[in-house]
Design a protein around this motif. Structure first.
Motif, mmCIF file in Angstrom:
data_model
loop_
_atom_site.group_PDB
_atom_site.id
_atom_site.type_symbol
_atom_site.label_atom_id
_atom_site.label_comp_id
_atom_site.label_asym_id
_atom_site.label_seq_id
_atom_site.Cartn_x
_atom_site.Cartn_y
_atom_site.Cartn_z
ATOM 1 N N THR A 55 0.858 -1.336 0.116
ATOM 2 C CA THR A 55 -0.071 -0.014 -0.047
ATOM 3 C C THR A 55 0.949 1.330 -0.009
ATOM 4 O O THR A 55 2.361 1.265 0.422
ATOM 5 C CB THR A 55 -0.819 0.068 1.112
ATOM 6 O OG1 THR A 55 -0.101 0.038 2.467
ATOM 7 C CG2 THR A 55 -1.760 -1.086 1.455
ATOM 8 N N ASP A 56 0.297 2.611 -0.265
ATOM 9 C CA ASP A 56 0.971 3.736 -0.230
ATOM 10 C C ASP A 56 1.606 4.033 0.904
ATOM 11 O O ASP A 56 2.865 4.195 1.297
ATOM 12 C CB ASP A 56 0.275 4.888 -0.603
ATOM 13 C CG ASP A 56 -0.324 4.766 -2.208
ATOM 14 O OD1 ASP A 56 0.004 3.673 -2.673
ATOM 15 O OD2 ASP A 56 -0.959 5.702 -2.382
ATOM 16 N N GLU A 57 0.833 3.543 2.080
ATOM 17 C CA GLU A 57 1.445 3.920 3.611
ATOM 18 C C GLU A 57 2.654 2.931 3.744
ATOM 19 O O GLU A 57 3.608 3.586 4.444
ATOM 20 C CB GLU A 57 0.342 3.572 4.484
ATOM 21 C CG GLU A 57 -0.986 4.722 4.282
ATOM 22 C CD GLU A 57 -1.743 4.490 3.273
ATOM 23 O OE1 GLU A 57 -1.830 3.294 2.469
ATOM 24 O OE2 GLU A 57 -2.858 5.145 2.900
ATOM 25 N N ALA A 58 2.381 1.588 3.148
ATOM 26 C CA ALA A 58 3.583 0.795 3.756
ATOM 27 C C ALA A 58 4.804 1.058 2.893
ATOM 28 O O ALA A 58 5.948 1.107 3.448
ATOM 29 C CB ALA A 58 3.160 -0.869 3.751
ATOM 30 N N LEU A 59 4.832 1.306 1.692
ATOM 31 C CA LEU A 59 5.728 1.717 0.872
ATOM 32 C C LEU A 59 6.425 2.987 1.202
ATOM 33 O O LEU A 59 7.716 2.888 1.311
ATOM 34 C CB LEU A 59 5.250 1.821 -0.565
ATOM 35 C CG LEU A 59 6.273 2.005 -1.658
ATOM 36 C CD1 LEU A 59 7.037 0.717 -1.827
ATOM 37 C CD2 LEU A 59 5.640 2.122 -3.138
ATOM 38 N N ALA A 60 5.851 4.005 1.893
ATOM 39 C CA ALA A 60 6.510 4.976 2.373
ATOM 40 C C ALA A 60 7.102 4.850 3.865
ATOM 41 O O ALA A 60 8.074 5.579 4.158
ATOM 42 C CB ALA A 60 5.145 6.209 2.530
ATOM 43 N N ARG A 61 6.893 3.707 4.382
ATOM 44 C CA ARG A 61 7.664 3.519 5.821
ATOM 45 C C ARG A 61 8.786 2.298 5.465
ATOM 46 O O ARG A 61 9.590 2.349 6.416
ATOM 47 C CB ARG A 61 6.532 2.708 6.601
ATOM 48 C CG ARG A 61 5.616 3.497 7.262
ATOM 49 C CD ARG A 61 4.679 2.737 8.471
ATOM 50 N NE ARG A 61 4.220 1.498 8.080
ATOM 51 C CZ ARG A 61 3.211 1.174 7.490
ATOM 52 N NH1 ARG A 61 2.145 2.124 7.319
ATOM 53 N NH2 ARG A 61 2.623 -0.100 7.458
ATOM 54 N N VAL A 62 9.129 2.176 4.257
ATOM 55 C CA VAL A 62 10.229 1.325 3.923
ATOM 56 C C VAL A 62 11.631 2.025 4.107
ATOM 57 O O VAL A 62 11.707 3.321 3.833
ATOM 58 C CB VAL A 62 10.198 0.918 2.539
ATOM 59 C CG1 VAL A 62 11.466 0.083 2.184
ATOM 60 C CG2 VAL A 62 9.081 -0.194 2.285
ATOM 61 N N LYS A 63 12.413 1.522 4.972
ATOM 62 C CA LYS A 63 13.556 2.389 5.375
ATOM 63 C C LYS A 63 14.760 1.491 4.773
ATOM 64 O O LYS A 63 14.722 0.063 4.781
ATOM 65 C CB LYS A 63 13.660 2.397 6.858
ATOM 66 C CG LYS A 63 12.607 3.346 7.542
ATOM 67 C CD LYS A 63 12.728 3.514 9.065
ATOM 68 C CE LYS A 63 11.433 3.959 9.600
ATOM 69 N NZ LYS A 63 11.872 4.210 11.085
ATOM 70 N N ARG A 106 4.907 6.608 -5.217
ATOM 71 C CA ARG A 106 4.146 6.252 -3.897
ATOM 72 C C ARG A 106 5.033 5.879 -2.775
ATOM 73 O O ARG A 106 4.665 5.765 -1.543
ATOM 74 C CB ARG A 106 3.404 5.009 -3.938
ATOM 75 C CG ARG A 106 2.453 5.145 -5.358
ATOM 76 C CD ARG A 106 1.420 3.891 -5.113
ATOM 77 N NE ARG A 106 2.107 2.549 -5.264
ATOM 78 C CZ ARG A 106 1.942 1.601 -4.746
ATOM 79 N NH1 ARG A 106 1.539 1.677 -3.083
ATOM 80 N NH2 ARG A 106 2.627 0.296 -4.840
ATOM 81 N N GLY A 107 6.541 6.077 -2.723
ATOM 82 C CA GLY A 107 7.292 5.837 -1.614
ATOM 83 C C GLY A 107 7.460 7.047 -0.851
ATOM 84 O O GLY A 107 6.802 8.311 -1.036
ATOM 85 N N ALA A 108 8.389 7.171 -0.097
ATOM 86 C CA ALA A 108 8.431 8.418 1.157
ATOM 87 C C ALA A 108 9.147 9.626 0.388
ATOM 88 O O ALA A 108 8.832 10.703 1.060
ATOM 89 C CB ALA A 108 9.335 7.804 2.120
ATOM 90 N N GLN A 109 9.988 9.450 -0.521
ATOM 91 C CA GLN A 109 10.543 10.616 -1.201
ATOM 92 C C GLN A 109 9.976 11.321 -2.150
ATOM 93 O O GLN A 109 9.115 10.912 -3.197
ATOM 94 C CB GLN A 109 11.878 10.349 -1.950
ATOM 95 C CG GLN A 109 12.853 11.294 -2.519
ATOM 96 C CD GLN A 109 12.957 12.434 -1.441
ATOM 97 O OE1 GLN A 109 12.179 13.206 -1.186
ATOM 98 N NE2 GLN A 109 14.355 12.295 -0.873
#
Length: 231
Positions: free
Chosen positions: A108-116, A149-152
């Motif tokens: 999901t967008d939310e999960a992909l944005a949390r990938v570190k 959709r990632g954090a950046q």
């Protein structure tokens, strides 16, 4: 004056940019952090490019590291983390595939944005890849999803600054998930080069959304960039 930069076709590697233009902090190349000693087996040019992130591994930009791998056309393995669970990713730009312990496109967008990102490693051997990375996918869609959709949401360093871009001719975007807003932006980029500010006119999505589209197109080698220099 303007300097025209034409990225190579999507099926091939990007031409490496100059080190001075890509290093965020040249002092960072002498400091430990994101890169482990074993990474001397990496391509020297890729290693130098990656060491711009060595100062603070916790804040390293996953998208910029992925872009470096694609730009240099060199395989790269990344140790990632999602909600404190390990997530392995290996990129093969020349083969246009990636190996992962999960399908990043399905997050999901939310999960992909949390990938570190925890660290960068050399490409693993085939046996290790098959044991630790159950998913094999096409690289182009993964890059597209990560950019959009990632954090950046900031522009990648290679296309930041006083630039104008238009869509590169002859680059196919077929098969990529392009929504209506993104399609309209792309249509506006088919003529004369435009800036992000130009695209903001009449666009309800905002600067961050436009910058994500530019990053996504850059990773598909689908941008022609005009950069201005003051004398």
């Amino acid at each position: 004056m303007f300097e025209k930069t034409r990225l190579q076709d999507a099926g091939s590697a990007f031409s490496p940019t100059g080190f001075v233009s890509t290093l965020a902090n040249e002092d960072a190349v002498t400091k430990p952090g994101l890169l482990e000693p074993a990474n001397v087996t990496l391509s020297p040019s890729l290693l130098l490019d990656l060491k711009r992130f060595a100062q603070d591994p916790a804040e390293a930009d996953l998208l910029a590291v992925v872009a470096a791998s694609v730009r240099h056309g060199k395989p790269l393995s990344l140790a990632l983390e999602l909600d404190e669970q390990p997530l392995l990713l290996t990129l093969h730009p020349q083969r246009q595939i990636y190996y992962g312990s999960r399908d990043l496109c399905s997050l999901t967008d939310e999960a992909l944005a949390r990938v570190k990102m925890l660290r960068v490693e050399p490409d693993a051997d085939t046996k290790a890849l098959l044991e630790g990375r159950a998913h094999i996918g096409s690289l182009r869609p993964m890059l597209w999803h990560l950019a959009l959709r990632g954090a950046q949401s900031q522009l990648l360093p290679e296309i930041a600054g006083p630039v104008r871009c238009r869509l590169a001719l002859g680059i196919s975007l077929n098969g990529l998930p392009i929504n209506g807003m993104t399609r309209r932006l792309i249509e506006r980029m088919k003529g004369a080069p435009v800036s992000v500010d130009d695209l903001l006119d009449g666009n309800l999505q905002g600067r961050a959304a436009i910058q994500r589209v530019w990053n996504a197109l850059y990773l598909q080698s689908a941008l022609m960039v005009s950069r201005s220099f003051k004398h």
